[in-house]
Enzyme design. Structure first.
Site, PDB file in Angstrom:
ATOM      1  CE  LYS A   1       9.866  -6.106   1.830  1.00 26.39           C
ATOM      2  NZ  LYS A   1       8.432  -6.433   2.006  1.00 26.39           N
TER       3      LYS A   1
ATOM      4  NE  ARG B   1       8.076  -8.520  -4.158  1.00 22.84           N
ATOM      5  CZ  ARG B   1       8.137  -7.282  -3.664  1.00 22.84           C
ATOM      6  NH1 ARG B   1       9.223  -6.577  -3.780  1.00 22.84           N
ATOM      7  NH2 ARG B   1       7.094  -6.761  -3.069  1.00 22.84           N
TER       8      ARG B   1
ATOM      9  NE  ARG C   1       2.290   0.363   2.184  1.00 19.93           N
ATOM     10  CZ  ARG C   1       3.160  -0.609   1.867  1.00 19.93           C
ATOM     11  NH1 ARG C   1       4.226  -0.793   2.601  1.00 19.93           N
ATOM     12  NH2 ARG C   1       2.959  -1.383   0.834  1.00 19.93           N
TER      13      ARG C   1
ATOM     14  NE  ARG D   1       2.889   0.705  -2.541  1.00 15.77           N
ATOM     15  CZ  ARG D   1       3.801  -0.190  -2.189  1.00 15.77           C
ATOM     16  NH1 ARG D   1       4.764   0.142  -1.361  1.00 15.77           N
ATOM     17  NH2 ARG D   1       3.739  -1.419  -2.653  1.00 15.77           N
TER      18      ARG D   1
ATOM     19  NE  ARG E   1       1.494  -5.510  -2.881  1.00 16.02           N
ATOM     20  CZ  ARG E   1       1.414  -4.503  -2.006  1.00 16.02           C
ATOM     21  NH1 ARG E   1       0.282  -3.888  -1.805  1.00 16.02           N
ATOM     22  NH2 ARG E   1       2.483  -4.129  -1.359  1.00 16.02           N
TER      23      ARG E   1
HETATM   24  P1  AMP Z   1       7.117  -3.242  -2.954  1.00 16.67           P
HETATM   25  O1  AMP Z   1       7.165  -1.757  -2.863  1.00 16.67           O
HETATM   26  O2  AMP Z   1       8.429  -3.895  -2.632  1.00 16.67           O
HETATM   27  O3  AMP Z   1       5.969  -3.845  -2.156  1.00 16.67           O
HETATM   28  O4  AMP Z   1       6.839  -3.613  -4.485  1.00 16.67           O
HETATM   29  C1  AMP Z   1       5.640  -3.191  -5.141  1.00 16.67           C
HETATM   30  C2  AMP Z   1       5.430  -4.019  -6.397  1.00 16.67           C
HETATM   31  O5  AMP Z   1       6.554  -3.830  -7.291  1.00 16.67           O
HETATM   32  C3  AMP Z   1       5.349  -5.523  -6.198  1.00 16.67           C
HETATM   33  O6  AMP Z   1       4.047  -5.957  -5.828  1.00 16.67           O
HETATM   34  C4  AMP Z   1       5.772  -6.046  -7.568  1.00 16.67           C
HETATM   35  O7  AMP Z   1       4.719  -5.912  -8.510  1.00 16.67           O
HETATM   36  C5  AMP Z   1       6.868  -5.049  -7.965  1.00 16.67           C
HETATM   37  N1  AMP Z   1       8.202  -5.495  -7.515  1.00 16.67           N
HETATM   38  C6  AMP Z   1       9.019  -4.892  -6.589  1.00 16.67           C
HETATM   39  N2  AMP Z   1      10.147  -5.567  -6.413  1.00 16.67           N
HETATM   40  C7  AMP Z   1      10.073  -6.646  -7.237  1.00 16.67           C
HETATM   41  C8  AMP Z   1      10.928  -7.751  -7.494  1.00 16.67           C
HETATM   42  N3  AMP Z   1      12.110  -7.898  -6.853  1.00 16.67           N
HETATM   43  N4  AMP Z   1      10.512  -8.669  -8.415  1.00 16.67           N
HETATM   44  C9  AMP Z   1       9.352  -8.555  -9.061  1.00 16.67           C
HETATM   45  N5  AMP Z   1       8.476  -7.541  -8.855  1.00 16.67           N
HETATM   46  C10 AMP Z   1       8.826  -6.595  -7.945  1.00 16.67           C
END
Ligand code: AMP
Length: 190
Positions: free
Chosen positions: A14, A90, A129, A135, A146
């Protein structure tokens, strides 16, 4: 205005495809993961709350995510070319909140683009990654959690967006150029 939801599991590409879309179409970008990581870096209250969920591979509660959505979106002003929503929504309540927030502004989501990548490939990409990005949530144990969260809480959005008539499926396994080419076909037809 072309507001796009870029959708897929962690590691589905993404962020990478968003960067290409921003460059080609001049779109804005809202990555909720980046917003939260920034809050953590700045030591804000939101950051402190978010950190405990992120470390566990869990989702931040909907009320909290929804409460920051409009503020982040309004930073782009009223007449932007479109915004890519990356990592949001999400959950179904988040999708409903996004629709309502956009409706209130006379805006809408033009397309939801699902990047579909097989599970083994996601694991391989995320572990790689993690070594490069550092991260904290890109370790094997948290990645597995996740992916479980993705299947149980996020995947139902595919059906939700199909009902809205906005869902577009993209094969997310292949070269960057082929995948981006497929996405461009969708966007150019909107
Ligand atoms: P990402 O970088 O999009 O993979 O997000 C990393 C982490 O941030 C996720 O595993 C969630 O813990 C949190 N997170 C990001 N976006 C959301 C969302 N829209 N709703 C809930 N948690 C989120």
């Amino acid at each position: 205005m072309k507001n796009i939801v870029i959708f897929g599991a962690p590691g589905s590409g993404k962020g990478t495809q968003s960067d290409l879309l921003i460059e080609k179409y001049g779109l804005g970008h809202i990555s909720t993961g980046d917003v939260l990581r920034n809050e953590i870096k700045n030591g804000t209250e939101l950051g402190k709350t978010a950190q405990s969920y992120i470390e566990k591979g869990a989702l931040i509660p909907d009320e909290l995510m929804i409460s920051i959505l409009a503020n982040v979106y309004d930073l782009f002003g009223k007449d932007h070319a479109g915004v890519i929503f990356d990592g949001f929504p999400r959950t179904i309540p988040q999708a409903e909140a996004l629709k309502k927030m956009l409706d209130e502004r006379g805006h809408k989501v033009a397309a939801m683009i699902e990047l579909d990548v097989p599970e083994e490939e996601l694991m391989t990409r995320l572990i790689k990654r993690g070594k490069e990005s550092g991260r904290a949530d890109d370790n094997e144990e948290t990645i597995k959690k996740r992916l479980v969260v993705y299947h149980s809480q996020t995947m139902p959005l595919v059906e939700w967006y199909k009902k809205e008539g906005l869902h577009h499926h993209i094969d997310g396994l292949g070269t960057l150029d082929r995948i981006f080419g497929d996405i461009q076909k969708v966007i150019d037809n909107l």
